[in-house]
Design a protein around this motif. Structure first.
Motif, PDB file in Angstrom:
ATOM      1  N   VAL A 172     -48.286 -71.450   3.384  1.00  0.00           N
ATOM      2  CA  VAL A 172     -48.291 -71.749   1.949  1.00  0.00           C
ATOM      3  C   VAL A 172     -47.443 -72.990   1.676  1.00  0.00           C
ATOM      4  CG1 VAL A 172     -47.575 -70.866  -0.321  1.00  0.00           C
ATOM      5  CG2 VAL A 172     -48.725 -69.339   1.298  1.00  0.00           C
ATOM      6  N   LYS A 228     -43.045 -66.071  -3.418  1.00  0.00           N
ATOM      7  CA  LYS A 228     -44.301 -65.885  -2.675  1.00  0.00           C
ATOM      8  C   LYS A 228     -45.367 -65.268  -3.580  1.00  0.00           C
ATOM      9  CE  LYS A 228     -46.512 -65.555   1.402  1.00  0.00           C
ATOM     10  NZ  LYS A 228     -47.696 -64.826   1.020  1.00  0.00           N
ATOM     11  N   ARG A 229     -44.967 -64.270  -4.388  1.00  0.00           N
ATOM     12  CA  ARG A 229     -45.968 -63.595  -5.235  1.00  0.00           C
ATOM     13  C   ARG A 229     -46.535 -64.556  -6.285  1.00  0.00           C
ATOM     14  NH1 ARG A 229     -41.046 -61.877  -7.113  1.00  0.00           N
ATOM     15  NH2 ARG A 229     -40.658 -62.684  -9.188  1.00  0.00           N
ATOM     16  N   GLU A 280     -49.078 -66.856  -4.713  1.00  0.00           N
ATOM     17  CA  GLU A 280     -50.367 -66.169  -4.573  1.00  0.00           C
ATOM     18  C   GLU A 280     -51.086 -66.077  -5.917  1.00  0.00           C
ATOM     19  OE1 GLU A 280     -49.536 -62.370  -2.706  1.00  0.00           O
ATOM     20  OE2 GLU A 280     -48.866 -63.411  -0.897  1.00  0.00           O
ATOM     21  N   GLU A 326     -52.723 -69.539  -6.310  1.00  0.00           N
ATOM     22  CA  GLU A 326     -53.843 -69.057  -5.482  1.00  0.00           C
ATOM     23  C   GLU A 326     -53.699 -69.443  -4.019  1.00  0.00           C
ATOM     24  OE1 GLU A 326     -56.992 -70.744  -8.005  1.00  0.00           O
ATOM     25  OE2 GLU A 326     -57.465 -68.694  -8.603  1.00  0.00           O
ATOM     26  N   ARG A 327     -52.475 -69.286  -3.482  1.00  0.00           N
ATOM     27  CA  ARG A 327     -52.213 -69.602  -2.070  1.00  0.00           C
ATOM     28  C   ARG A 327     -52.008 -68.322  -1.287  1.00  0.00           C
ATOM     29  NH1 ARG A 327     -52.296 -75.403  -1.388  1.00  0.00           N
ATOM     30  NH2 ARG A 327     -52.899 -75.916  -3.507  1.00  0.00           N
ATOM     31  N   GLU A 328     -52.901 -68.038  -0.390  1.00  0.00           N
ATOM     32  CA  GLU A 328     -52.789 -66.843   0.454  1.00  0.00           C
ATOM     33  C   GLU A 328     -52.188 -67.242   1.796  1.00  0.00           C
ATOM     34  OE1 GLU A 328     -53.568 -63.846  -0.538  1.00  0.00           O
ATOM     35  OE2 GLU A 328     -54.496 -64.439  -2.444  1.00  0.00           O
ATOM     36  N   GLY A 329     -51.727 -66.243   2.535  1.00  0.00           N
ATOM     37  CA  GLY A 329     -51.273 -66.509   3.907  1.00  0.00           C
ATOM     38  C   GLY A 329     -49.782 -66.368   4.045  1.00  0.00           C
TER      39      GLY A 329
END
Ligand SMILES: O=C(O)C(=O)C[C@H](O)[C@H](O)COP(=O)(O)O
Length: 319
Positions: A213, A197-198, A201, A205-208
């Motif tokens: 994601v 997940k990190r 992000e 550049e994927r948030e949420g």
């Protein structure tokens, strides 16, 4: 029929005894580790016919890597570098509890694999392979390694293998922006993406939430399967429009290095054996938890142990 082929760099890992610092140690524990061979070893331990492809110096150090991987049942397809100054990548690992943390120092610049080309690898093995796996570490090593990664993924895909890719961002090798540019250009040839997940992000550049994601990545890049790992919050997979959640199985952690690769190896072992994605997630999580109890990067486990963790595991199953 070959079940699983992987491609990447394997290093010697040197670590001082627990509680001893790199600056003062008189001795090193010597292991063999590299993300893609770690996956091959986990796969072989769980019954797959696994092959690892790479380039090594023709030296006692290079031979040590091959003999260790073979001892764990992995077949090796190695291009040997005969140069007098051919290098094996190494890394130093200092285990430290809180608040010191664990530190890795790489000594892998100009290692043999940084000059690898497709012509010197035995790529015929891909022609009857069920699965091919590599990671975002390999393309970070050099332009030649990045180009070879792209060509091998393309060849594996054209040969009909299911291709998987673990984003595996390593901040000591390159920046987020460099990784984003190079890795997203490879995604056309990737069927299944594993990403922390990190890293989704910071690099992509994927948030949420993980589920958003996963949907976003599958839509934008056409992945068949997206697996997002979230440390102790477990993993989530999106496959065929369905979402599967998998908690972690608790473990007494002796050595956390290689946990992510053990997860991938367990997952691929179940998928190659014809298992569904939810069963593969259970195998991934169970193999990862077993790895935490073992010193070194390799998940030397048995199918029976994995099945026992799945059947009795603390984490339970959420479907
Ligand atoms: O750092 C590298 O380049 C390596 O390949 C060495 C390690 O074997 C893997 O990094 C382990 O990765 P995890 O499974 O995510 O702990």
């Amino acid at each position: 029929m070959t079940d699983l082929v992987t491609f990447g760099e394997t290093m010697l890992r040197l670590s001082p005894p627990q509680g001893t610092r790199l600056e003062t140690t008189a001795e090193f524990d010597v292991r063999v580790g590299g993300a893609e061979s770690n996956v091959a070893v986990a796969g072989a331990s769980l019954g797959l016919d696994s092959v690892w492809l790479s380039k090594l110096p023709r030296s006692p150090l290079g031979r040590r890597v091959v003999s260790e991987l073979r001892a764990h049942g992995v077949r090796t397809g190695v291009a040997w570098d005969d140069g007098d100054d051919a290098r094996l990548g190494t890394y130093y690992l200092e285990h430290g509890g809180e608040p010191r943390g664990t530190n890795v120092i790489y000594d892998r610049a100009d290692s043999a694999v940084t000059t690898v080309s497709t012509e010197e690898l035995p790529l015929g093995v891909l022609d009857d392979a069920t699965a091919f796996h590599t990671t975002g570490i390999t393309p970070a090593l050099s332009d030649a390694a990045a180009e070879t990664t792209r060509a091998v993924l393309e060849r594996a895909s054209a040969a009909g293998a299911t291709t998987s890719f673990d984003l595996n961002y390593r901040s000591k090798l390159w920046s987020h922006a460099e990784a984003r540019e190079t890795l997203t250009a490879l995604f056309d040839h990737v069927d299944a993406l594993f990403v922390a997940k990190r890293d989704a992000e910071a690099v992509l550049e994927r948030e949420g939430e993980a589920v958003e994601v996963a949907h976003g990545l599958a839509t934008d890049f056409g992945f068949e399967t997206v697996v997002i790992t979230r440390g102790d919050r477990g993993a989530l997979a999106l496959h065929g429009g369905e979402v599967f959640e998998q908690p972690v199985y608790e473990a007494d952690t002796l050595d956390a290095i290689g946990t992510g690769d053990a997860f991938v190896g367990g997952f691929l072992a179940k998928r190659c054996a014809g298992g569904d994605v939810d069963a593969a997630l259970e195998w991934g999580a169970a193999t990862a938890s077993l790895k935490r109890t073992i010193s070194g990067d390799l998940a030397v486990v048995t199918p029976t142990e994995v099945e026992r963790v799945v059947a009795e595991g603390e984490g339970g199953i959420s479907r």
